[in-house]
Design a protein around this motif. Sequence first.
Motif, PDB file in Angstrom:
ATOM      1  N   SER A  27      88.427  65.677 -57.261  1.00 13.74           N
ATOM      2  CA  SER A  27      87.273  65.704 -58.177  1.00 13.74           C
ATOM      3  C   SER A  27      87.272  64.473 -59.063  1.00 13.74           C
ATOM      4  N   ARG A  28      86.099  63.940 -59.270  1.00 13.82           N
ATOM      5  CA  ARG A  28      85.954  62.760 -60.112  1.00 13.82           C
ATOM      6  C   ARG A  28      85.097  63.072 -61.335  1.00 13.82           C
ATOM      7  N   THR A  29      85.237  62.224 -62.334  1.00  9.61           N
ATOM      8  CA  THR A  29      84.397  62.311 -63.523  1.00  9.61           C
ATOM      9  C   THR A  29      83.102  61.540 -63.251  1.00  9.61           C
ATOM     10  N   PRO A  30      81.955  62.214 -63.276  1.00  7.41           N
ATOM     11  CA  PRO A  30      80.709  61.537 -62.898  1.00  7.41           C
ATOM     12  C   PRO A  30      80.273  60.497 -63.934  1.00  7.41           C
ATOM     13  N   GLY A  83      76.161  53.859 -74.045  1.00  4.14           N
ATOM     14  CA  GLY A  83      76.784  53.998 -72.715  1.00  4.14           C
ATOM     15  C   GLY A  83      76.949  55.463 -72.356  1.00  4.14           C
ATOM     16  N   ASN A  84      77.427  56.241 -73.286  1.00  2.47           N
ATOM     17  CA  ASN A  84      77.552  57.684 -73.027  1.00  2.47           C
ATOM     18  C   ASN A  84      76.183  58.355 -72.987  1.00  2.47           C
ATOM     19  N   ASP A  85      75.261  57.842 -73.806  1.00  2.03           N
ATOM     20  CA  ASP A  85      73.920  58.442 -73.830  1.00  2.03           C
ATOM     21  C   ASP A  85      73.246  58.330 -72.468  1.00  2.03           C
ATOM     22  N   VAL A  86      73.495  57.216 -71.774  1.00  2.00           N
ATOM     23  CA  VAL A  86      72.887  57.029 -70.449  1.00  2.00           C
ATOM     24  C   VAL A  86      73.415  58.086 -69.477  1.00  2.00           C
ATOM     25  N   LYS A  87      74.724  58.345 -69.563  1.00  2.00           N
ATOM     26  CA  LYS A  87      75.333  59.337 -68.663  1.00  2.00           C
ATOM     27  C   LYS A  87      74.750  60.725 -68.939  1.00  2.00           C
ATOM     28  N   SER A  88      74.654  61.100 -70.211  1.00  2.00           N
ATOM     29  CA  SER A  88      74.148  62.440 -70.540  1.00  2.00           C
ATOM     30  C   SER A  88      72.666  62.571 -70.207  1.00  2.00           C
ATOM     31  N   GLY A 155      81.591  65.997 -66.744  1.00  2.00           N
ATOM     32  CA  GLY A 155      81.808  64.681 -67.348  1.00  2.00           C
ATOM     33  C   GLY A 155      82.095  64.820 -68.829  1.00  2.00           C
ATOM     34  N   PRO A 156      83.385  64.909 -69.206  1.00  2.00           N
ATOM     35  CA  PRO A 156      83.704  65.040 -70.628  1.00  2.00           C
ATOM     36  C   PRO A 156      83.374  63.755 -71.379  1.00  2.00           C
ATOM     37  N   ILE A 157      82.858  63.913 -72.591  1.00  2.00           N
ATOM     38  CA  ILE A 157      82.476  62.778 -73.443  1.00  2.00           C
ATOM     39  C   ILE A 157      83.068  63.010 -74.828  1.00  2.00           C
ATOM     40  N   GLY A 158      84.029  62.163 -75.193  1.00  2.00           N
ATOM     41  CA  GLY A 158      84.594  62.253 -76.534  1.00  2.00           C
ATOM     42  C   GLY A 158      83.934  61.280 -77.505  1.00  2.00           C
ATOM     43  N   GLY A 159      83.210  60.318 -76.948  1.00  2.00           N
ATOM     44  CA  GLY A 159      82.594  59.291 -77.790  1.00  2.00           C
ATOM     45  C   GLY A 159      81.236  59.726 -78.301  1.00  2.00           C
ATOM     46  N   PHE A 160      81.259  60.452 -79.420  1.00  2.00           N
ATOM     47  CA  PHE A 160      79.993  60.867 -80.049  1.00  2.00           C
ATOM     48  C   PHE A 160      80.223  61.074 -81.536  1.00  2.00           C
ATOM     49  N   ASP A 193      86.229  52.537 -58.829  1.00  2.00           N
ATOM     50  CA  ASP A 193      87.515  52.933 -58.239  1.00  2.00           C
ATOM     51  C   ASP A 193      88.268  53.819 -59.226  1.00  2.00           C
ATOM     52  N   ARG A 194      89.027  54.734 -58.682  1.00  2.00           N
ATOM     53  CA  ARG A 194      89.734  55.679 -59.550  1.00  2.00           C
ATOM     54  C   ARG A 194      90.868  54.989 -60.295  1.00  2.00           C
ATOM     55  N   LEU A 195      91.046  55.346 -61.544  1.00  2.00           N
ATOM     56  CA  LEU A 195      92.139  54.777 -62.341  1.00  2.00           C
ATOM     57  C   LEU A 195      93.464  55.441 -61.952  1.00  2.00           C
ATOM     58  N   PRO A 196      94.576  54.709 -62.133  1.00  2.00           N
ATOM     59  CA  PRO A 196      95.873  55.256 -61.711  1.00  2.00           C
ATOM     60  C   PRO A 196      96.331  56.387 -62.620  1.00  2.00           C
ATOM     61  N   ARG A 197      97.240  57.205 -62.113  1.00  2.00           N
ATOM     62  CA  ARG A 197      97.900  58.239 -62.907  1.00  2.00           C
ATOM     63  C   ARG A 197      99.368  57.862 -63.072  1.00  2.00           C
ATOM     64  N   LEU A 198      99.961  58.329 -64.149  1.00  2.00           N
ATOM     65  CA  LEU A 198     101.376  58.028 -64.392  1.00  2.00           C
ATOM     66  C   LEU A 198     102.260  58.714 -63.356  1.00  2.00           C
TER      67      LEU A 198
HETATM   68  C1  LIG Z   1      88.670  64.275 -73.887  1.00  2.00           C
HETATM   69  C2  LIG Z   1      87.941  63.294 -73.000  1.00  2.00           C
HETATM   70  C3  LIG Z   1      87.106  62.369 -73.569  1.00  2.00           C
HETATM   71  C4  LIG Z   1      86.406  61.473 -72.760  1.00  2.00           C
HETATM   72  N1  LIG Z   1      85.484  60.640 -73.326  1.00  2.00           N
HETATM   73  C5  LIG Z   1      84.733  59.849 -72.540  1.00  2.00           C
HETATM   74  C6  LIG Z   1      83.693  59.055 -73.103  1.00  2.00           C
HETATM   75  O1  LIG Z   1      83.432  59.072 -74.312  1.00  2.00           O
HETATM   76  N2  LIG Z   1      82.956  58.290 -72.253  1.00  2.00           N
HETATM   77  C7  LIG Z   1      83.193  58.263 -70.907  1.00  2.00           C
HETATM   78  O2  LIG Z   1      82.478  57.557 -70.185  1.00  2.00           O
HETATM   79  N3  LIG Z   1      84.178  58.997 -70.340  1.00  2.00           N
HETATM   80  C8  LIG Z   1      84.943  59.791 -71.124  1.00  2.00           C
HETATM   81  N4  LIG Z   1      85.918  60.575 -70.565  1.00  2.00           N
HETATM   82  C9  LIG Z   1      86.134  60.524 -69.100  1.00  2.00           C
HETATM   83  C10 LIG Z   1      87.470  59.882 -68.688  1.00  2.00           C
HETATM   84  O3  LIG Z   1      87.451  58.511 -68.899  1.00  2.00           O
HETATM   85  C11 LIG Z   1      87.717  60.220 -67.214  1.00  2.00           C
HETATM   86  O4  LIG Z   1      87.736  61.616 -67.075  1.00  2.00           O
HETATM   87  C12 LIG Z   1      89.039  59.654 -66.693  1.00  2.00           C
HETATM   88  O5  LIG Z   1      89.004  58.258 -66.698  1.00  2.00           O
HETATM   89  C13 LIG Z   1      89.356  60.152 -65.283  1.00  2.00           C
HETATM   90  O6  LIG Z   1      88.343  59.790 -64.362  1.00  2.00           O
HETATM   91  P1  LIG Z   1      88.328  60.434 -62.886  1.00  2.00           P
HETATM   92  O7  LIG Z   1      88.196  61.916 -63.064  1.00  2.00           O
HETATM   93  O8  LIG Z   1      87.099  59.854 -62.227  1.00  2.00           O
HETATM   94  O9  LIG Z   1      89.591  60.058 -62.218  1.00  2.00           O
HETATM   95  C14 LIG Z   1      86.623  61.471 -71.342  1.00  2.00           C
HETATM   96  C15 LIG Z   1      87.499  62.412 -70.787  1.00  2.00           C
HETATM   97  C16 LIG Z   1      88.137  63.330 -71.596  1.00  2.00           C
HETATM   98  C17 LIG Z   1      89.020  64.364 -70.943  1.00  2.00           C
END
Ligand SMILES: Cc1cc2nc3c(=O)[nH]c(=O)nc-3n(C[C@H](O)[C@H](O)[C@H](O)COP(=O)(O)O)c2cc1C
Length: 207
Positions: A27-30, A83-88, A155-160, A193-198
Amino acid sequence: MSDQAIAITPNRLSLSDDGLALLFTESRTPRRFLPLPVTDEDLHAIWELTRWAPTGHNSQPMRVVFARTPEARERLLPHLAAGNDVKSKSAPVVAVLAYDTRYHTHLETLIPYNTTLQGHYETNIEERRRKGIFNATLQCAYFIMAVRAVGLAAGPIGGFDRDGINAELFPDGRYESLLVVNIGHIDESALRDRLPRLDRELTVSMV
Ligand SMILES: Cc1cc2nc3c(=O)[nH]c(=O)nc-3n(C[C@H](O)[C@H](O)[C@H](O)COP(=O)(O)O)c2cc1C
């Protein structure tokens, strides 16, 4: 190991590889959503899963507002970071996950055998807040996984602007926003591309 433990082991359930991929590994973050609907039944199913996941003292302090009309979504967009507003904007549903500052008033129902806890939290406001935000944040994570479990993308968004969203949705001050989650059908063509995990070596110790 007792005979009973051995007898129980064969019944252990686990998800199929497809289930694990859906929840975790694939699963990816849209970044953008397809113009496909999300129904109220989908949203009810997400909540129906989320509510069963564990919280401290069974306290369940998270609350959800689903913005699922263009008008409702428009109210949120000015409070999201650029940037986040466009996604939402492309998401059919935007959920605002919040913490109920007076979640403890339900403890009498949620944990009836603990007859002192509700009163304890009424007066111990700092502890109530710390544990409430911790448990509501756990529920935010469960919510994301529940969205994935019903076959949608989260798609979680913390930037608000928290104060802005709080004033817009929770003017009486009882609820405080924690996380915005876009929900819908992922447009995979917009992914990077997907970001790496630890690695496990860095993050896990076996003692
Ligand atoms: C708590 C939280 C806050 C996040 N805030 C933002 C955000 O403000 N903007 C954004 O584009 N993505 C945000 N993300 C998305 C992450 O960047 C994304 O889930 C992570 O890079 C993994 O991406 P992947 O699921 O495609 O591998 C957030 C994710 C989490 C869990």
